[in-house]
Design an enzyme around this catalytic site. Structure first.
Site, mmCIF file in Angstrom:
data_model
loop_
_atom_site.group_PDB
_atom_site.id
_atom_site.type_symbol
_atom_site.label_atom_id
_atom_site.label_comp_id
_atom_site.label_asym_id
_atom_site.label_seq_id
_atom_site.Cartn_x
_atom_site.Cartn_y
_atom_site.Cartn_z
ATOM 1 N N SER A 97 8.260 -65.665 68.377
ATOM 2 C CA SER A 97 8.157 -66.876 69.185
ATOM 3 C C SER A 97 9.164 -67.911 68.728
ATOM 4 C CB SER A 97 6.756 -67.480 69.059
ATOM 5 O OG SER A 97 6.600 -68.109 67.792
ATOM 6 N N ASP A 98 9.567 -68.798 69.642
ATOM 7 C CA ASP A 98 10.217 -70.017 69.189
ATOM 8 C C ASP A 98 9.196 -70.786 68.361
ATOM 9 O OD1 ASP A 98 12.089 -72.006 68.813
ATOM 10 O OD2 ASP A 98 12.677 -72.100 70.908
ATOM 11 N N TRP A 99 9.691 -71.661 67.506
ATOM 12 C CA TRP A 99 8.837 -72.282 66.501
ATOM 13 C C TRP A 99 7.771 -73.172 67.158
ATOM 14 C CZ3 TRP A 99 11.335 -68.734 64.687
ATOM 15 C CH2 TRP A 99 11.509 -68.470 63.326
ATOM 16 N N ALA A 142 5.743 -72.193 69.455
ATOM 17 C CA ALA A 142 5.570 -71.888 70.879
ATOM 18 C C ALA A 142 4.274 -71.143 71.164
ATOM 19 C CB ALA A 142 6.757 -71.073 71.398
#
Length: 779
Positions: A220-222, A224
């Site tokens: 995941s993006d941080w 997210a």
């Protein structure tokens, strides 16, 4: 290695512990199965490592738009190998790059971090980047999957996009890098057609892992991942950062209660172990003694890529410079080059060659500021001492910094425990070079106390506007104060600030800034005109600022900030031999274009900016760049510009018509077309032969010096880029290149890929609008 056998040794809590970060940048080790700690780091122009500070310097390559402007896949592959070398040096296993989102709108805030408006060029450059990095045993995570082509409300916005545009444009680069063997993919913050990407089973499980056969891991993006069950069923494998978050014990409970099958957890663990095996973190002792690749001279490669990426937009013959002319070098960015975009792409090189330095080492130079467009003050020069204090004011640790920029995200310096840390103090001994009113500033969010020689000059709590919490770290507000100083005197400047948290982890992010006394802008502009008039050639370096191009927000317009347009026109009126160097990662309006002798686009050129600029201006190297995206004359002319959600949605109503196909459909001419770029020689396009998927083209260097040309082939239902090649030739030499057209060039998405059969026009030339040869192929 039998990964399933390793998984069988692990109980459910241990398996789930692997699916969330142990901290900001790593996954936990499991010594019982020989798994080392897996470390990730931001890219894409360097490898920052676990420390967001200048204490751990990094090579700074040119921006992704610059890499794409080379149109040279082998050169980009070499850049990837350099990044792998940097990653290995820093103990990094996974590089969080490259960014494959498209230049849908010129207002996109991270435009500089993406490659192109064209899906095919993005895919080819992205694939070369991935291959280069992974050849060095370091994983990549192409991002942000998918349709994260803007920054405004990126955490919550829903992209409404048709299936055809999604397949033909936004998914296509990701499909290409999966074919190239990418070991990871990062999911985006945004939703697509109503479902957030960390939970988007249709696209992650269905398309990425199922249809494309992707066997890597999905991170995941941080921050997210915001759900337990939905994200666990949606295909995301790793939720970063950690250890807090919606998985952990919550996910364990969901598995035990039958809401998430344990087989889904096992699949994620298998993908993580496969990643570890690929990067040498699984049973790492087995790799001891393995010889690494030959070392790469990073400084030389950055300089080479910079020159290859520089894009000559116009030239009346003033370039290349001849002899030893006296140069008027003008602009704030000439002295302090902007070599990279802001946000997570930031790294800290141990040296930066400014245009002023690079040109001064080559010929006689006179410098004038002209105007300063920067909104924030530059960090106070070092050395600066950062002191980490506990509640009682005891210093836990001191760190030496090169300047007044303090940044630590998650990973604090050794010996500093987040639970004990209360305040961070920057202490600088600044010796004034001139007498008068100096400006000091603090940029950050929270409470700040600024003292000079023990006297409080600022004591304020600064709030954050807007809804993106990352802005506090990436683009914080600033407060300034004027302080009288005398030349030659040394002043103790101290700023104290309480440490904060983000995602449950410690965050330190603020800047102590400084500016010398300066005359008013009118006087500075007049001085630049005087200097330009008295020199043989004027070189104006015009740039965007971190407040214009950065992660966390989109652009409001395409104008050069401040009074730079006015400065350029005034200098050009004083000296007809004015060269404008545009130091920007994405398009800017150029109202002064007819007034100047040449325009050279350097993008964000990396740490060797000034050296590469001298190479190109004096003709030691040819400007090799070609535009990877169309540059409008005015923002109002751009076919697609909107990036701001309406009622929470960004509607891609233009469908497949993004970039140059949209300009063609609108029957409008931009300032410069996709693919445009001049060199220092001329070329003729002599012949074309096309049969099936093969096109053979002969071109001749008709000039008087060696040169490089980018041969571009456009074909298919919408006459889009289908192939390209970089060729080199001596004066008078003819070269023949054979290009292969992929099947996808002749396909459209209609509930599946359909080949458009029949005769297709194939056109070859120097840009999307400058097409010299054509042929017909039958598909």
């Amino acid at each position: 290695m039998d990964l399933d056998e390793l998984i069988s040794r692990l109980d459910l809590p241990t398996k789930i512990s692997l699916l969330t970060g142990a901290d900001m940048w790593s996954l936990p080790p499991l010594p019982e199965i020989g798994l080392d700690r897996l470390v990730m780091s931001d890219g894409p122009i360097g490898v920052r490592g676990e420390q967001w500070s200048a204490g751990d310097p990094s090579i700074a390559l040119p921006s992704p738009t610059a890499l794409a402007a080379t149109w040279d896949v082998e050169l980009v592959r070499r850049a990837g190998r350099l990044l792998a070398q940097e990653a290995r040096r820093k103990g990094v296993h996974v590089l969080l790059a490259p960014t494959l989102n498209l230049h849908r709108s010129p207002l996109g805030g991270r435009h500089f971090e993406c490659f192109s408006e064209d899906a095919f060029l993005t895919g080819e450059i992205g694939a070369a980047y991935v291959e280069g990095v992974q050849e060095g045993g370091v994983a990549t995570t192409p991002k942000h999957f998918v349709a994260n082509d803007f920054e405004t409300d990126r955490f919550t916005a829903d992209v409404v996009v048709g299936e055809q545009a999604l397949r033909e444009l936004y998914l296509r680069p990701f499909e290409r890098v999966v074919q190239a063997g990418a070991w990871g993919v990062m999911t985006a913050y945004n939703s697509v057609n109503g479902t957030t990407m960390t939970e988007h089973s249709e696209l992650v499980n269905g398309v990425l892992k199922g249809e494309w056969g992707f066997d890597g891991f999905v991170v995941s993006d941080w921050t997210a991942v915001r759900s337990t069950e939905a994200a666990a069923l949606g295909g995301t494998d790793v939720a970063m950062p950690g250890p807090s978050g919606p998985w952990g014990e919550l996910l364990e409970a969901a598995v035990r209660e039958g809401r998430v099958p344990e087989s889904a957890v096992d699949d994620r663990v298998r993908r993580i172990l496969r990643l570890a095996e690929r990067v040498g973190a699984l049973r790492p002792d087995d790799r001891a003694g393995t010889a690494g690749p030959a070392p790469i001279d990073g400084v030389a490669l950055v300089r080479e890529i910079g020159a290859r990426a520089f894009t000559l937009l116009t030239n009346d013959g003033v370039l290349p410079l001849r002899g030893s002319p006296t140069l008027a070098v003008i602009g704030a960015a000439a002295r302090e080059a902007r070599v990279m975009g802001g946000g997570s792409a930031q790294v800290f090189p141990d040296r930066v060659v400014s245009p002023l330095q690079g040109l001064s080492e080559r010929t006689g130079v006179r410098y004038a500021l002209g105007t300063d467009p920067r909104i924030r003050l530059a960090p106070i020069p070092g050395p600066v001492t950062a002191e980490f204090l506990d509640e009682a004011g005891v210093v836990l640790r001191e760190e030496r910094l090169a300047g007044g920029e303090a940044r630590w995200l998650g990973q604090l310096p050794p010996g500093v425990e987040a639970g004990r840390l209360r305040n961070v103090r920057l202490r600088a001994a600044y010796t004034a070079e001139s007498s008068g009113e100096h400006e000091l500033s603090v940029a950050g969010v929270g409470a700040f106390t600024l003292t000079v020689n023990g006297e409080v000059v600022l004591d304020e709590s600064i709030g954050l506007d807007g809804g993106d919490p990352a802005a506090a770290f990436l683009s914080p507000p600033e407060r300034r104060v004027a302080v009288a100083m005398a030349a030659g005197e040394t002043y103790e400047v101290v700023v104290t600030h309480p440490a904060g948290t983000f995602g449950g982890m410690a965050v330190v992010s603020f800047t102590l800034g400084h500016a010398d006394p300066a005359p008013g802008e009118d006087e500075q502009l007049a001085e630049a005109v005087r200097v330009a008039r008295e020199c043989d050639v004027a070189v104006v370096v015009a740039a965007t600022t971190p407040e214009v191009e950065s992660e966390g927000f989109d652009r409001a317009d395409l104008r050069l900030p401040g009074r730079q347009d006015e400065l350029i026109s005034a200098v050009a009126a004083a000296n007809p031999r004015t060269v404008v160097v545009v130091n920007a990662g994405s398009p800017v309006e150029m109202p002064w274009l007819p007034e100047v002798a040449a325009v050279l686009l350097t993008w964000f050129p990396g740490q060797e900016a000034g050296a590469a600029l001298a190479d190109v201006l004096f003709g030691d190297a040819e400007p090799g760049g070609r535009l990877p995206t169309t540059w409008p004359e005015r923002l109002a002319d751009a076919p697609v510009s909107a990036v701001t959600p309406v009622d929470g949605k960004v509607c891609y109503d233009e469908g497949v018509f993004v970039g140059y196909p949209a300009w063609r459909r609108a029957e409008r001419a931009p300032a410069f077309w996709f693919g445009h770029g001049l060199g220092y020689t001329t070329w003729s396009y002599d012949s074309i032969a096309a049969e099936g998927s093969t096109v053979t083209v002969a071109v001749t260097n008709t000039g008087t010096r060696p040169g490089r040309e980018v041969v571009q082939v456009y074909a298919g239902p919408r006459r889009t880029l289908a192939a390209f090649d970089v060729v080199e030739a001596e004066p008078g030499q003819t070269v023949v290149t054979t290009l292969f057209l992929p099947e996808r060039a002749f396909q459209v998405w209609e509930d599946g890929w359909r080949t458009v059969e029949g005769g297709h026009l194939v056109e070859v030339g120097r840009s999307a609008a400058d097409l010299r040869l054509s042929a017909t192929v039958k598909i």
